[in-house]
Design a protein around this motif. Structure first.
Motif, PDB file in Angstrom:
ATOM      1  N   PRO A  29       0.833  -1.215   0.000  1.00 29.44           N
ATOM      2  CA  PRO A  29       0.000   0.000   0.000  1.00 29.44           C
ATOM      3  C   PRO A  29       0.869   1.267   0.000  1.00 29.44           C
ATOM      4  CG  PRO A  29      -0.808  -1.579   1.607  1.00 29.44           C
ATOM      5  CD  PRO A  29       0.516  -2.101   1.125  1.00 29.44           C
TER       6      PRO A  29
ATOM      7  N   VAL B 200       1.756   5.000   0.973  1.00 24.93           N
ATOM      8  CA  VAL B 200       1.514   5.824   2.150  1.00 24.93           C
ATOM      9  C   VAL B 200       1.146   7.243   1.683  1.00 24.93           C
ATOM     10  CG1 VAL B 200       2.489   6.760   4.269  1.00 24.93           C
ATOM     11  CG2 VAL B 200       3.137   4.469   3.497  1.00 24.93           C
TER      12      VAL B 200
ATOM     13  N   ASP C 170      -9.980   1.753   0.887  1.00 22.62           N
ATOM     14  CA  ASP C 170      -8.636   2.341   0.795  1.00 22.62           C
ATOM     15  C   ASP C 170      -7.980   2.088  -0.555  1.00 22.62           C
ATOM     16  OD1 ASP C 170      -8.781   3.403   3.324  1.00 22.62           O
ATOM     17  OD2 ASP C 170      -7.881   1.652   4.286  1.00 22.62           O
TER      18      ASP C 170
ATOM     19  N   LEU D 197      -3.713   0.314  -3.764  1.00 22.92           N
ATOM     20  CA  LEU D 197      -4.106   0.309  -2.362  1.00 22.92           C
ATOM     21  C   LEU D 197      -3.271   1.347  -1.609  1.00 22.92           C
ATOM     22  CD1 LEU D 197      -6.002  -1.290  -0.414  1.00 22.92           C
ATOM     23  CD2 LEU D 197      -3.998  -2.676   0.172  1.00 22.92           C
ATOM     24  N   VAL D 198      -3.905   2.086  -0.682  1.00 27.36           N
ATOM     25  CA  VAL D 198      -3.193   3.137   0.050  1.00 27.36           C
ATOM     26  C   VAL D 198      -3.411   2.948   1.541  1.00 27.36           C
ATOM     27  CG1 VAL D 198      -3.425   4.799  -1.840  1.00 27.36           C
ATOM     28  CG2 VAL D 198      -5.128   4.755  -0.014  1.00 27.36           C
ATOM     29  N   THR D 199      -2.530   3.560   2.315  1.00 31.40           N
ATOM     30  CA  THR D 199      -2.672   3.611   3.763  1.00 31.40           C
ATOM     31  C   THR D 199      -2.435   5.042   4.218  1.00 31.40           C
ATOM     32  OG1 THR D 199      -1.927   2.688   5.877  1.00 31.40           O
ATOM     33  CG2 THR D 199      -0.241   3.043   4.193  1.00 31.40           C
ATOM     34  N   GLU D 200      -3.238   5.451   5.211  1.00 29.53           N
ATOM     35  CA  GLU D 200      -3.184   6.841   5.679  1.00 29.53           C
ATOM     36  C   GLU D 200      -1.994   7.053   6.582  1.00 29.53           C
ATOM     37  OE1 GLU D 200      -4.744  10.800   6.066  1.00 29.53           O
ATOM     38  OE2 GLU D 200      -5.371   9.158   4.755  1.00 29.53           O
TER      39      GLU D 200
END
Length: 354
Positions: free
Chosen positions: A31, A33, A304, A346-349
């Protein structure tokens, strides 16, 4: 024979190498960031940026009202309260004249009191027939003259007090001494400038604005002001001077900067609306990716996953830019890390404390 053995050994090793290569083939990327922000809706309008100057609402050249030698004057930069002393003249002669006026007033007042009592006594005697009426009128005349002398002495005393007061040059408003225009020991005269006093608390920005934007401005409206070093504030319009210049076709607008730490005399720029504000979707500047083939943002869904969405940027205001496209209010938009994203990633906060 050696070459044949080498070929046989390589042939035996190839299946193992092929299996190892297949085992280390990369899977899906981790993922990305990113930081995100919500798409909001705001009343926004196109703006016109015009120069402005930061000015004090109270800026005066303080002048002397009397003649005299300067014995004290405040230093440049000194903060003077309202009614505080800016400069002092030699007041010895004024004090002498004040004492003389007080003595004359006391003498005239005492005489007026005596003549008033005499007039009262002669009035009673005249009513009893003890003294003739002519004598009574003489006493009353003396009383009237004494009363007028007392009034004249009171006026002379007031003038003497005023002359002494004028040897002290005091601040008509609170401010700082910007320039000292006379030195200790110099002889001043009525009307001579002593110092420049500037109120540094009550400030405003003054701009000459094209007449065409007048229909979109009103007193109390917040507008954006910026300095050359990047400082930006929002402040209300304090006054609109509805008198245009026939040559430049501009009129004056004053924006309230009370309590601001901006220096008087600073050059600023003010953004004023050129149309009626309308509600638009907006996102931070950094959310919009500008490319030759178009502009887009990355919207993050509930799972996400980032989705690339084409947008048309519009009006900018206070760190936000209006955007139009297949977007909705409240959606998450990537504001940091979008440069390396791809559609469907896909990403993550990233946490606020990172």
């Amino acid at each position: 024979m050696l070459a044949r053995l080498t070929k046989l050994a390589l042939a035996a090793l190839l299946p193992g190498l092929t299996g190892a290569a297949l085992a280390v083939q990369p899977g899906p990327p981790p993922p990305a960031v990113v930081r995100t922000a919500e798409i909001t809706s705001l009343d926004m309008a196109r703006t016109l940026t015009t120069p402005a100057s930061v000015m004090s609402r109270n800026d005066a050249q303080i002048a002397a009202e009397a003649s005299g030698r300067i014995t004290f004057i405040a230093e440049p930069g000194d903060e003077i309260p309202e009614g505080g002393l800016i400069a002092q003249m030699d007041d010895r002669q004024a004090r002498i004249q004040l004492e003389e006026a007080r003595a004359r007033h006391a003498r005239a007042t005492a005489n007026a009191n005596y003549q008033n009592a005499e007039a009262t006594r002669y009035q009673q005697l005249a009513e009893n027939g003890t003294v003739p009426a002519t004598r009574r009128r003489e006493v009353e005349l003396a009383r009237d003259l004494a009363v007028q002398d007392a009034r004249e002495a009171r006026s002379a005393l007031d003038r003497a007090e005023l002359a002494l007061e004028r040897t002290q040059i005091r601040a008509p408003f609170a401010g700082r001494v910007a320039v000292r225009l006379i030195q200790v020991g110099e002889l001043s005269s009525p009307g001579r400038d002593i110092a420049r006093l500037v109120d540094i608390e009550h400030k405003e920005a003054v701009a000459q604005v094209p007449v065409a934007v007048a229909p979109f401005l009103q007193v109390g409206m917040d507008v954006s002001l910026s300095l050359s070093d990047g400082q930006t504030v929002r402040a209300p319009i304090r006054a609109i001077i509805p008198v245009g210049d026939a040559v430049s076709r501009t009129f004056e607008v004053r924006i309230d900067l009370e309590g601001s730490d901006w220096i008087v005399g600073s050059a600023a720029r003010v953004a004023l609306p050129t149309e009626t504000p309308r509600t638009q979707l907006a996102a931070p500047y950094d959310a919009v990716i500008l490319r030759a083939n178009g502009n887009f943002v990355f919207i993050v869904d509930d799972e996400d996953v980032a989705h690339q969405v084409a947008v048309i940027p519009g009006v900018r205001s206070d760190g936000l830019v209006a955007i139009a496209g297949d977007i909705e209010r409240g959606q998450r938009v990537v504001v940091s890390g979008a440069e390396t994203l791809s559609d469907g990633r896909l990403v993550t906060e990233l946490g606020e404390d990172a």
